[in-house]
Scaffold this motif. Structure first.
Motif, PDB file in Angstrom:
ATOM      1  N   VAL A  10       7.297   3.515  -5.359  1.00  0.00           N
ATOM      2  CA  VAL A  10       5.858   3.372  -5.596  1.00  0.00           C
ATOM      3  C   VAL A  10       5.378   4.545  -6.449  1.00  0.00           C
ATOM      4  O   VAL A  10       5.511   5.698  -6.046  1.00  0.00           O
ATOM      5  N   PRO A  11       4.825   4.291  -7.629  1.00  0.00           N
ATOM      6  CA  PRO A  11       4.379   5.384  -8.489  1.00  0.00           C
ATOM      7  C   PRO A  11       3.003   5.906  -8.104  1.00  0.00           C
ATOM      8  O   PRO A  11       2.282   5.274  -7.325  1.00  0.00           O
TER       9      PRO A  11
ATOM     10  N   ALA B  51       0.859  -1.183   0.000  1.00  0.00           N
ATOM     11  CA  ALA B  51       0.000   0.000   0.000  1.00  0.00           C
ATOM     12  C   ALA B  51       0.898   1.237   0.000  1.00  0.00           C
ATOM     13  O   ALA B  51       1.960   1.222   0.613  1.00  0.00           O
ATOM     14  N   PRO B  52       0.494   2.291  -0.695  1.00  0.00           N
ATOM     15  CA  PRO B  52       1.357   3.474  -0.796  1.00  0.00           C
ATOM     16  C   PRO B  52       1.375   4.311   0.484  1.00  0.00           C
ATOM     17  O   PRO B  52       0.896   5.437   0.519  1.00  0.00           O
ATOM     18  N   ARG B  53       1.916   3.735   1.560  1.00  0.00           N
ATOM     19  CA  ARG B  53       2.085   4.512   2.788  1.00  0.00           C
ATOM     20  C   ARG B  53       3.183   5.538   2.571  1.00  0.00           C
ATOM     21  O   ARG B  53       4.033   5.401   1.689  1.00  0.00           O
TER      22      ARG B  53
ATOM     23  N   ASP C  52       6.584   4.335   6.068  1.00  0.00           N
ATOM     24  CA  ASP C  52       7.581   3.371   5.602  1.00  0.00           C
ATOM     25  C   ASP C  52       8.860   4.092   5.197  1.00  0.00           C
ATOM     26  O   ASP C  52       8.839   4.955   4.307  1.00  0.00           O
ATOM     27  N   LEU C  53       9.963   3.729   5.837  1.00  0.00           N
ATOM     28  CA  LEU C  53      11.273   4.282   5.505  1.00  0.00           C
ATOM     29  C   LEU C  53      12.207   3.130   5.145  1.00  0.00           C
ATOM     30  O   LEU C  53      12.231   2.122   5.834  1.00  0.00           O
TER      31      LEU C  53
ATOM     32  N   GLY D 231      20.735   6.947   7.261  1.00  0.00           N
ATOM     33  CA  GLY D 231      19.607   7.775   6.837  1.00  0.00           C
ATOM     34  C   GLY D 231      18.547   6.931   6.175  1.00  0.00           C
ATOM     35  O   GLY D 231      18.479   5.710   6.373  1.00  0.00           O
ATOM     36  N   PHE D 232      17.736   7.580   5.348  1.00  0.00           N
ATOM     37  CA  PHE D 232      16.598   6.906   4.749  1.00  0.00           C
ATOM     38  C   PHE D 232      16.480   7.261   3.271  1.00  0.00           C
ATOM     39  O   PHE D 232      16.933   8.305   2.826  1.00  0.00           O
ATOM     40  N   LEU D 233      15.827   6.370   2.542  1.00  0.00           N
ATOM     41  CA  LEU D 233      15.412   6.654   1.172  1.00  0.00           C
ATOM     42  C   LEU D 233      13.916   6.930   1.235  1.00  0.00           C
ATOM     43  O   LEU D 233      13.134   6.045   1.584  1.00  0.00           O
ATOM     44  N   MET D 234      13.525   8.155   0.921  1.00  0.00           N
ATOM     45  CA  MET D 234      12.143   8.586   1.113  1.00  0.00           C
ATOM     46  C   MET D 234      11.443   8.760  -0.231  1.00  0.00           C
ATOM     47  O   MET D 234      11.789   9.628  -1.028  1.00  0.00           O
ATOM     48  N   GLY D 235      10.463   7.894  -0.498  1.00  0.00           N
ATOM     49  CA  GLY D 235       9.707   7.990  -1.739  1.00  0.00           C
ATOM     50  C   GLY D 235       8.724   9.150  -1.703  1.00  0.00           C
ATOM     51  O   GLY D 235       8.102   9.417  -0.674  1.00  0.00           O
ATOM     52  N   PHE D 236       8.598   9.825  -2.835  1.00  0.00           N
ATOM     53  CA  PHE D 236       7.686  10.976  -2.901  1.00  0.00           C
ATOM     54  C   PHE D 236       6.693  10.880  -4.049  1.00  0.00           C
ATOM     55  O   PHE D 236       5.736  11.661  -4.121  1.00  0.00           O
TER      56      PHE D 236
END
Length: 504
Positions: free
Chosen positions: A138-139, A130-132, A449-450, A465-470
């Motif tokens: 996630v597109p 799910a796109p949390r 979700d990180l 650190g983190f990779l943060m999807g936008f």
């Protein structure tokens, strides 16, 4: 009444998006059944009254009553007037009076092959169902032209009829291979023909094929450091030895391949948009890795990850298109550019590898479904794919800028954003003393979700650190999520400070 942990387990089960297609009563019934099968609820254990459990779960009493009735019908619980509901003794009898707890992973591993053990210990590749907030890769699917896709699918069914209900060729439908070759030649500067395209379900399947068809167990392969975790896990599961090569702002330091004391039979690259740093491999390095592959008769595995979404000028031509020696395997996917549920990826192969790769693919899953292949072919040929990518490129560029601004505004005490030139996620480095793992777990509990950067490094490093999807979230949704993450990190830092003072 359930213990707190048992109640939370039921809540987690029924709120898991994976189970979202089940009716609510069925989710409650299966959650309780799982507690019984795991041995958490033992024979004779009383269950909460339906009214009390309904109140705790914030559902109707009828829903819980239906769940209990189903459990009773299946023999998992017994119901007595005046005594309530109890876990049935018959459950343990069905299992031969053996404990119903599942064996631990360590015990299972003793019965696995070395490759199976490596897969289990590697943990596989996690897909974000799910796109949390901030789930990477996630597109945005809410803007997908579904009506156009539906129209094209109807055309496919009308034209081909029941023929599309049969198997497709293992190499893929000719129409889609034609469309893919035309697209990568035009947009990515590749040298592809339909005969050299192998249609797959995903880039992950392509990586597994490369690992098992091109190399033997204990062979060496150069990988980027940091690297896409799915690639490293696929290579390690095949028994390969991964040799990490450091990066700088121009991508992988190719001179290290020439200087390495150990010979490798292949190198894995994400040259157009490196995962996770976002760097682009410089042209002179592309030419250098092609020359290295020629000299050593090695393979270049090029994953053209996120190449469609480049925000600063035109993306560079792919390595495969520059390789006159035919040593490059080009991997692409439509999962990120269109939608994850499509499950179509592909490889553009050197001519000599086509028979072996195609046969190997038949041993995995045989073929890809014909209907989505033919629909995608029309989607590409009709210009809809190019139009969608151009639209989403503008959307994602705006969201990248919004996330960078929000991190600087609300998370400056915790994170430093590294704004990429492309892609769907942003690396953010921790600039405080909060452990990466603790932050990821606290965020997960808050619905965020990180993906930690530590796990993406193959060698020792100092950056966390983190990779943060936008990509999947609107500016407003990003703002809400950033503020929530700021609260999470602030509370975590406060609790750590309090704990240190107490220890002193």
């Amino acid at each position: 009444m359930f213990k707190h942990a048992q109640l939370e387990s039921v809540k987690a089960w029924i709120n898991n998006p994976v189970h979202g297609t089940l009716p609510l009563y069925a989710r409650i019934q299966r959650a309780i059944r799982q507690l019984i099968l795991d041995g958490t609820l033992k024979a004779g254990k009383p269950l909460p009254a339906t009214r009390a459990l309904a109140k705790s779960l914030e559902v109707s009493r009828d829903t819980v009553e239906t769940a209990y009735s189903q459990l009773h019908a299946e023999g998992f619980i017994q119901r007595h007037v005046g005594k309530g509901s109890l876990v049935s003794e018959q459950v343990h009898q069905l299992a031969g009076k053996k404990p119903l707890r599942r064996p631990s992973p360590n015990k299972v591993a003793h019965h696995l092959s070395q490759r199976g053990t490596a897969m289990l210990q590697g943990g596989g590749v996690r897909d974000f169902l799910a796109p949390r907030a901030f789930a990477p890769g996630v597109p945005e699917t809410r803007s997908f032209p579904l009506a156009t896709w539906e129209r094209l699918e109807r055309q496919v069914l009308k034209e081909h009829g029941t023929h599309v209900l049969l198997h497709s060729p293992p190499q893929g439908m000719a129409a889609l291979r034609q469309a893919i070759s035309g697209y990568v030649n035009l947009e990515r500067g590749a040298h592809a023909t339909p005969e050299r395209v192998l249609v797959l379900t995903s880039s992950q399947q392509a990586l597994a094929l490369c690992a098992n068809v091109l190399l033997d167990a204990d062979d060496h392969i150069f990988i980027e450091d940091p690297v896409y975790h799915g690639a490293r896990k696929a290579f390690e599961a095949a028994g390969l030895t991964c040799l990490p090569v450091p990066l700088d702002h121009d991508g992988m330091q190719i001179e290290r391949l020439y200087q390495a004391p150990q010979m490798a039979k292949a190198v894995f690259l994400t040259p157009s948009h490196q995962f996770p740093t976002g760097s682009t491999l410089a042209l002179e390095r592309r030419l250098a890795v092609i020359e290295w592959a020629r000299l050593h008769q090695a393979w270049i595995i090029e994953d053209d990850y996120d190449s469609e979404f480049h925000y600063a000028g035109k993306p560079k031509a792919c390595v495969q298109g520059l390789d006159a020696h035919d040593r490059t395997i080009y991997i692409g996917t439509f999962t990120k550019s269109l939608f994850p549920g499509l499950r179509i990826g592909y490889m553009v192969l050197p001519a000599e590898l086509i028979p072996a790769m195609t046969v190997a693919r038949t041993l995995m899953d045989g073929h890809s479904a014909p209907i989505p292949q033919l629909t995608l072919a029309r989607f590409i040929e009709g210009g809809h794919f190019g139009a969608h990518v151009r639209t989403m490129r503008a959307v994602y560029a705006e969201r990248r800028n919004v996330l960078a601004a929000l991190v600087r505004q609300y998370l400056a005490d915790f994170l430093e954003p590294k704004v990429p030139d492309g892609g769907m996620q942003m690396p953010c480095l921790l600039n405080c003393d909060i452990p990466e793992h603790d932050a990821i777990e606290a965020a997960r509990q808050a619905g965020i979700d990180l993906l930690g950067l530590t796990a993406l490094h193959a060698s020792k490093h100092d950056q966390t650190g983190f990779l943060m999807g936008f990509a999947a979230h609107s500016p407003h949704e990003l703002e809400v999520a950033v503020k929530k993450l700021a609260d999470v990190l602030r509370e975590l830092k406060k609790s750590r400070t309090t704990g240190i003072k107490r220890a002193q």
